[in-house]
Design a protein around this motif. Structure first.
Motif, PDB file in Angstrom:
ATOM      1  N   ALA A 485       0.823  -1.201   0.000  1.00  0.00           N
ATOM      2  CA  ALA A 485       0.000   0.000   0.000  1.00  0.00           C
ATOM      3  C   ALA A 485       0.859   1.254   0.000  1.00  0.00           C
ATOM      4  CB  ALA A 485      -0.921  -0.005   1.213  1.00  0.00           C
ATOM      5  N   ARG A 486       1.924   1.254   0.789  1.00  0.00           N
ATOM      6  CA  ARG A 486       2.802   2.420   0.828  1.00  0.00           C
ATOM      7  C   ARG A 486       3.524   2.609  -0.517  1.00  0.00           C
ATOM      8  NH1 ARG A 486       5.210   1.163   6.860  1.00  0.00           N
ATOM      9  NH2 ARG A 486       3.439   2.063   8.015  1.00  0.00           N
ATOM     10  N   LYS A 487       3.853   1.501  -1.190  1.00  0.00           N
ATOM     11  CA  LYS A 487       4.485   1.592  -2.508  1.00  0.00           C
ATOM     12  C   LYS A 487       3.523   2.235  -3.508  1.00  0.00           C
ATOM     13  CE  LYS A 487       6.965  -1.170  -5.944  1.00  0.00           C
ATOM     14  NZ  LYS A 487       7.422  -2.529  -6.333  1.00  0.00           N
ATOM     15  N   HIS A 488       2.243   1.809  -3.437  1.00  0.00           N
ATOM     16  CA  HIS A 488       1.227   2.444  -4.296  1.00  0.00           C
ATOM     17  C   HIS A 488       1.115   3.932  -3.976  1.00  0.00           C
ATOM     18  CE1 HIS A 488      -0.233  -0.949  -6.549  1.00  0.00           C
ATOM     19  NE2 HIS A 488      -0.532  -1.662  -5.443  1.00  0.00           N
ATOM     20  N   ASN A 489       1.164   4.283  -2.676  1.00  0.00           N
ATOM     21  CA  ASN A 489       1.072   5.694  -2.276  1.00  0.00           C
ATOM     22  C   ASN A 489       2.168   6.524  -2.941  1.00  0.00           C
ATOM     23  OD1 ASN A 489      -1.109   5.196  -0.712  1.00  0.00           O
ATOM     24  ND2 ASN A 489      -0.026   5.239   1.251  1.00  0.00           N
ATOM     25  N   ALA A 490       3.382   5.967  -2.925  1.00  0.00           N
ATOM     26  CA  ALA A 490       4.509   6.701  -3.523  1.00  0.00           C
ATOM     27  C   ALA A 490       4.264   6.955  -5.009  1.00  0.00           C
ATOM     28  CB  ALA A 490       5.803   5.917  -3.300  1.00  0.00           C
ATOM     29  N   ASN A 491       3.763   5.936  -5.733  1.00  0.00           N
ATOM     30  CA  ASN A 491       3.474   6.096  -7.164  1.00  0.00           C
ATOM     31  C   ASN A 491       2.374   7.128  -7.389  1.00  0.00           C
ATOM     32  OD1 ASN A 491       5.425   4.177  -7.893  1.00  0.00           O
ATOM     33  ND2 ASN A 491       3.959   2.473  -7.742  1.00  0.00           N
ATOM     34  N   ILE A 492       1.329   7.082  -6.520  1.00  0.00           N
ATOM     35  CA  ILE A 492       0.203   8.025  -6.648  1.00  0.00           C
ATOM     36  C   ILE A 492       0.680   9.447  -6.443  1.00  0.00           C
ATOM     37  CG2 ILE A 492      -1.963   8.762  -5.586  1.00  0.00           C
ATOM     38  CD1 ILE A 492      -2.493   5.772  -4.994  1.00  0.00           C
ATOM     39  N   TYR A 493       1.469   9.681  -5.378  1.00  0.00           N
ATOM     40  CA  TYR A 493       1.958  11.022  -5.094  1.00  0.00           C
ATOM     41  C   TYR A 493       2.789  11.553  -6.274  1.00  0.00           C
ATOM     42  CZ  TYR A 493       0.703   9.856  -0.263  1.00  0.00           C
ATOM     43  OH  TYR A 493       0.033   9.482   0.864  1.00  0.00           O
ATOM     44  N   ARG A 494       3.619  10.680  -6.829  1.00  0.00           N
ATOM     45  CA  ARG A 494       4.491  11.088  -7.947  1.00  0.00           C
ATOM     46  C   ARG A 494       3.671  11.451  -9.181  1.00  0.00           C
ATOM     47  NH1 ARG A 494       6.043   8.106 -11.943  1.00  0.00           N
ATOM     48  NH2 ARG A 494       5.543   6.155 -10.859  1.00  0.00           N
ATOM     49  N   LYS A 495       2.677  10.602  -9.516  1.00  0.00           N
ATOM     50  CA  LYS A 495       1.882  10.847 -10.722  1.00  0.00           C
ATOM     51  C   LYS A 495       0.980  12.068 -10.572  1.00  0.00           C
ATOM     52  CE  LYS A 495       1.783   5.989 -12.190  1.00  0.00           C
ATOM     53  NZ  LYS A 495       0.921   4.814 -12.467  1.00  0.00           N
ATOM     54  N   LEU A 496       0.430  12.293  -9.357  1.00  0.00           N
ATOM     55  CA  LEU A 496      -0.491  13.414  -9.167  1.00  0.00           C
ATOM     56  C   LEU A 496       0.221  14.692  -8.766  1.00  0.00           C
ATOM     57  CD1 LEU A 496      -3.450  11.667  -7.264  1.00  0.00           C
ATOM     58  CD2 LEU A 496      -3.240  12.186  -9.709  1.00  0.00           C
ATOM     59  N   ASN A 497       1.540  14.596  -8.602  1.00  0.00           N
ATOM     60  CA  ASN A 497       2.337  15.765  -8.253  1.00  0.00           C
ATOM     61  C   ASN A 497       1.902  16.369  -6.903  1.00  0.00           C
ATOM     62  OD1 ASN A 497       4.368  17.652  -8.565  1.00  0.00           O
ATOM     63  ND2 ASN A 497       3.056  19.092  -9.698  1.00  0.00           N
ATOM     64  N   VAL A 498       1.675  15.504  -5.904  1.00  0.00           N
ATOM     65  CA  VAL A 498       1.352  15.954  -4.546  1.00  0.00           C
ATOM     66  C   VAL A 498       2.444  15.474  -3.618  1.00  0.00           C
ATOM     67  CG1 VAL A 498      -1.122  15.979  -4.939  1.00  0.00           C
ATOM     68  CG2 VAL A 498      -0.060  13.909  -4.044  1.00  0.00           C
ATOM     69  N   GLY A 499       2.674  16.227  -2.548  1.00  0.00           N
ATOM     70  CA  GLY A 499       3.770  15.894  -1.666  1.00  0.00           C
ATOM     71  C   GLY A 499       3.411  14.980  -0.516  1.00  0.00           C
ATOM     72  N   SER A 500       2.095  14.820  -0.218  1.00  0.00           N
ATOM     73  CA  SER A 500       1.709  14.014   0.955  1.00  0.00           C
ATOM     74  C   SER A 500       0.244  13.599   0.825  1.00  0.00           C
ATOM     75  CB  SER A 500       1.902  14.822   2.245  1.00  0.00           C
ATOM     76  OG  SER A 500       1.033  15.934   2.238  1.00  0.00           O
ATOM     77  N   ARG A 501      -0.148  12.713   1.709  1.00  0.00           N
ATOM     78  CA  ARG A 501      -1.548  12.272   1.728  1.00  0.00           C
ATOM     79  C   ARG A 501      -2.462  13.439   2.093  1.00  0.00           C
ATOM     80  NH1 ARG A 501      -4.967  10.573   5.673  1.00  0.00           N
ATOM     81  NH2 ARG A 501      -6.628   9.130   5.052  1.00  0.00           N
ATOM     82  N   GLU A 502      -1.984  14.354   2.975  1.00  0.00           N
ATOM     83  CA  GLU A 502      -2.784  15.508   3.364  1.00  0.00           C
ATOM     84  C   GLU A 502      -3.122  16.377   2.153  1.00  0.00           C
ATOM     85  OE1 GLU A 502      -0.819  18.120   6.019  1.00  0.00           O
ATOM     86  OE2 GLU A 502      -2.603  19.340   6.420  1.00  0.00           O
ATOM     87  N   GLU A 503      -2.121  16.618   1.290  1.00  0.00           N
ATOM     88  CA  GLU A 503      -2.363  17.429   0.102  1.00  0.00           C
ATOM     89  C   GLU A 503      -3.314  16.720  -0.850  1.00  0.00           C
ATOM     90  OE1 GLU A 503       0.114  19.766  -3.435  1.00  0.00           O
ATOM     91  OE2 GLU A 503       1.194  18.660  -1.868  1.00  0.00           O
ATOM     92  N   LEU A 504      -3.183  15.399  -0.953  1.00  0.00           N
ATOM     93  CA  LEU A 504      -4.107  14.623  -1.778  1.00  0.00           C
ATOM     94  C   LEU A 504      -5.540  14.768  -1.280  1.00  0.00           C
ATOM     95  CD1 LEU A 504      -4.775  12.548  -3.980  1.00  0.00           C
ATOM     96  CD2 LEU A 504      -4.131  10.735  -2.350  1.00  0.00           C
ATOM     97  N   VAL A 505      -5.715  14.676   0.037  1.00  0.00           N
ATOM     98  CA  VAL A 505      -7.056  14.798   0.628  1.00  0.00           C
ATOM     99  C   VAL A 505      -7.621  16.189   0.389  1.00  0.00           C
ATOM    100  CG1 VAL A 505      -8.326  14.810   2.821  1.00  0.00           C
ATOM    101  CG2 VAL A 505      -6.667  12.994   2.349  1.00  0.00           C
TER     102      VAL A 505
END
Length: 532
Positions: A485-505
């Motif tokens: 799950a954390r590996k997926h998080n890293a890919n998501i942050y990179r593709k969406l150009n966000v720095g953290s889960r907080e920014e994604l939310v």
């Protein structure tokens, strides 16, 4: 990220706007509350809430004044008859003994019998002409000085009414309670079922006080006794006693009139009132304590008042509160100025059960509350109606604007609003409608484009984050390890150009407030790069 946060806060503040109708209802409601509060304050200042208390105070004052006058009259009459009885008894004994002391009658049954027969006619007259239940004369002598307790055994006569009635005094049955039985035979009287030949002076209240402390002046020596139990009976009695003196001032004995519980109760019946039964008592009051066991009580009709316990007094507004172990009363008490054998201050007391007054006061308060509530409901309905009448033209104008972009001339009926609409209409051509500000729209478009590059699994993970799940919950929901799950998080942050889960939310929250979140996860946002 600060730009996104500011955008969301601005949209949140906009959502807090309240409609004009609600504002008007709130305004009218607040005015009603102010009006009601003012009315309640004025009512309190003018004594509206204390009417019941004032009426009770006036009723108590009137009844208590009547009670005090009645008790003073009765006690004065009894004291006057006791003084007259003392004088008549003194004359009768002077006729029998001349100048000899009463000790001459000791161990002389015949001499005592003659003296008692002479005293009987005096006592009978006093009993039948006085508002009392019994009359007696005690002679300081005994028929036998050798018997046990001879120092307390004293000759004399005590007669009492057998069947009391306040309405009729003459003709009531008389019984002999103390004295030679020859008196009963000669005058066709019955003996009391607790008859004794002589008195036990130790059980007669006031005897020693009168015998040893009298000055010989009857009018100054007359005293009232506290309530006590009549020897050998269940009856409680109070007595007014006076010395019996010789012509030279020597005290030869004691006489008195009896006032028992039954006669006092008949003389002062409980009176019904709107506040319950009004009762009368005469008792010593000292240090805010009413000593009822030493006093007399009138009829205790349908009350829990017991004459065997004390009452504790505290002042209230306009009257007193009397607390007992089994209930509370309100009332008044006034000193009678009676001279007593024990020096206590005796008062006339008027009592009413507090529970009746409290129930009526509570009912009055409830009426006020109900009336105020009804007034508030009616006023609230009126404010709602007036608010609708005020807002309806405006809402109709808004509907017209939504329908064809024009409301015509003067449709709202409010010149200020019509002028505002006219200004808006004149500038409508120059205003290009847009669902969102350009910067917000471009921000969402860029994010949507980047979101399209996610794999199906990554979109699922983002969807779960939009549902407020944590990383551990996402791993459990998708049956993957936390590491994966954390590996997926890293890919998501990179593709969406966000720095953290907080920014994604924050991005997801912005989509939600713009009502574009469903579109983001819908077919329109389907990945063009599905997971292999």
């Amino acid at each position: 990220m600060n730009r996104i946060r500011q955008t969301i806060e601005l949209m949140h503040a906009t959502c807090k706007e309240v409609s004009m109708r609600r504002k008007l209802v709130a305004y009218w409601a607040s005015m009603i509350f102010v009006l009601l509060a003012a009315m309640l304050i004025l009512a309190s200042l003018f004594g509206v809430f204390s009417i019941r208390e004032s009426n009770l105070r006036h009723a108590l004052d009137a009844h208590h004044a009547s009670t005090v006058a009645s008790v003073k009259k009765q006690t004065s009459v009894l004291a006057a008859h006791a003084i007259a009885l003392s004088q008549e008894s003194s004359n009768a004994l002077d006729h029998q003994l001349l100048t000899h002391p009463t000790s001459k009658l000791n161990d002389d049954p015949e001499g005592i019998a003659r003296a008692e027969r002479a005293l009987f006619s005096v006592l009978r007259t006093a009993l039948e002409t006085s508002p009392c239940s019994g009359a007696f004369v005690i002679i300081d002598a005994t028929v036998n000085t050798q018997i046990d307790n001879a120092e307390n055994s004293r000759a004399g006569v005590y007669i009492r009414f057998a069947n009391l009635s306040v309405s009729e005094v003459v003709g009531q049955d008389i019984v002999l309670f103390r004295g030679t039985p020859q008196i009963a035979r000669e005058n066709s009287l019955e003996l009391h079922n607790r008859w004794r030949l002589e008195f036990d002076s130790s059980l007669m209240p006031g005897y020693e006080t009168m015998l040893r402390g009298s000055t010989g002046r009857v009018s100054e020596s007359c005293r009232w006794t506290s309530r006590s139990q009549l020897p050998g009976t269940w009856e409680g009695v109070a007595m007014v006693v006076a010395p019996v003196c010789s012509s030279n001032g020597t005290v030869r004995g004691v006489c008195g009139l009896e006032l028992n519980d039954l006669l006092f109760s008949l003389s002062y019946p409980a009176q019904d009132s709107e506040y319950g039964s009004v009762m009368t008592a005469v008792a010593p009051v000292s240090n805010d304590v009413v000593d009822l066991p030493k006093g007399m009580t009138g009829e205790l009709k349908s009350t829990y008042l017991s004459d065997a316990e004390k009452l504790y007094v505290r002042e209230d507004s306009g009257f007193n509160v009397y607390e007992a172990s089994n209930g509370t009363f309100v009332g008044l008490h006034t000193p009678l100025g009676l001279q007593t054998t024990d020096g206590e201050d005796v008062c006339a007391i008027t009592l009413v059960p507090r529970e009746y007054y409290s129930a009526m006061a509570f009912a009055d308060r409830m009426k006020i509350i109900v009336a105020s509530s009804l007034l508030f409901v009616v006023a609230l309905m009126l404010s709602r109606y007036l608010s609708r009448r005020f807002v309806r033209p405006i809402s109709d104008a808004v509907d017209a604007l939504k329908a064809d972009g024009s409301i015509g001339d003067g449709l709202t009926g409010f010149s200020e609003i019509d002028a505002l609409v006219s200004v808006l209409d004149s500038k409508a051509a120059s205003i290009k409608p847009s669902l969102l500000p350009p910067d917000v729209a471009s921000l969402l478009d860029e994010f949507s484009a980047r979101f399209a590059t996610l794999t199906a699994t990554e979109r699922k993970i983002v969807k779960l984050y939009a549902d407020n799940l944590e990383t551990s919950e996402v791993a459990e929901r998708l049956f993957i390890s936390i590491h994966t799950a954390r590996k997926h998080n890293a890919n998501i942050y990179r593709k969406l150009n966000v720095g953290s889960r907080e920014e994604l939310v924050l991005y997801l929250e912005l989509f939600r407030r713009c009502k574009k979140l469903d579109a983001l996860f819908g077919e329109g946002g389907a990945s063009q790069n599905p997971e292999a």
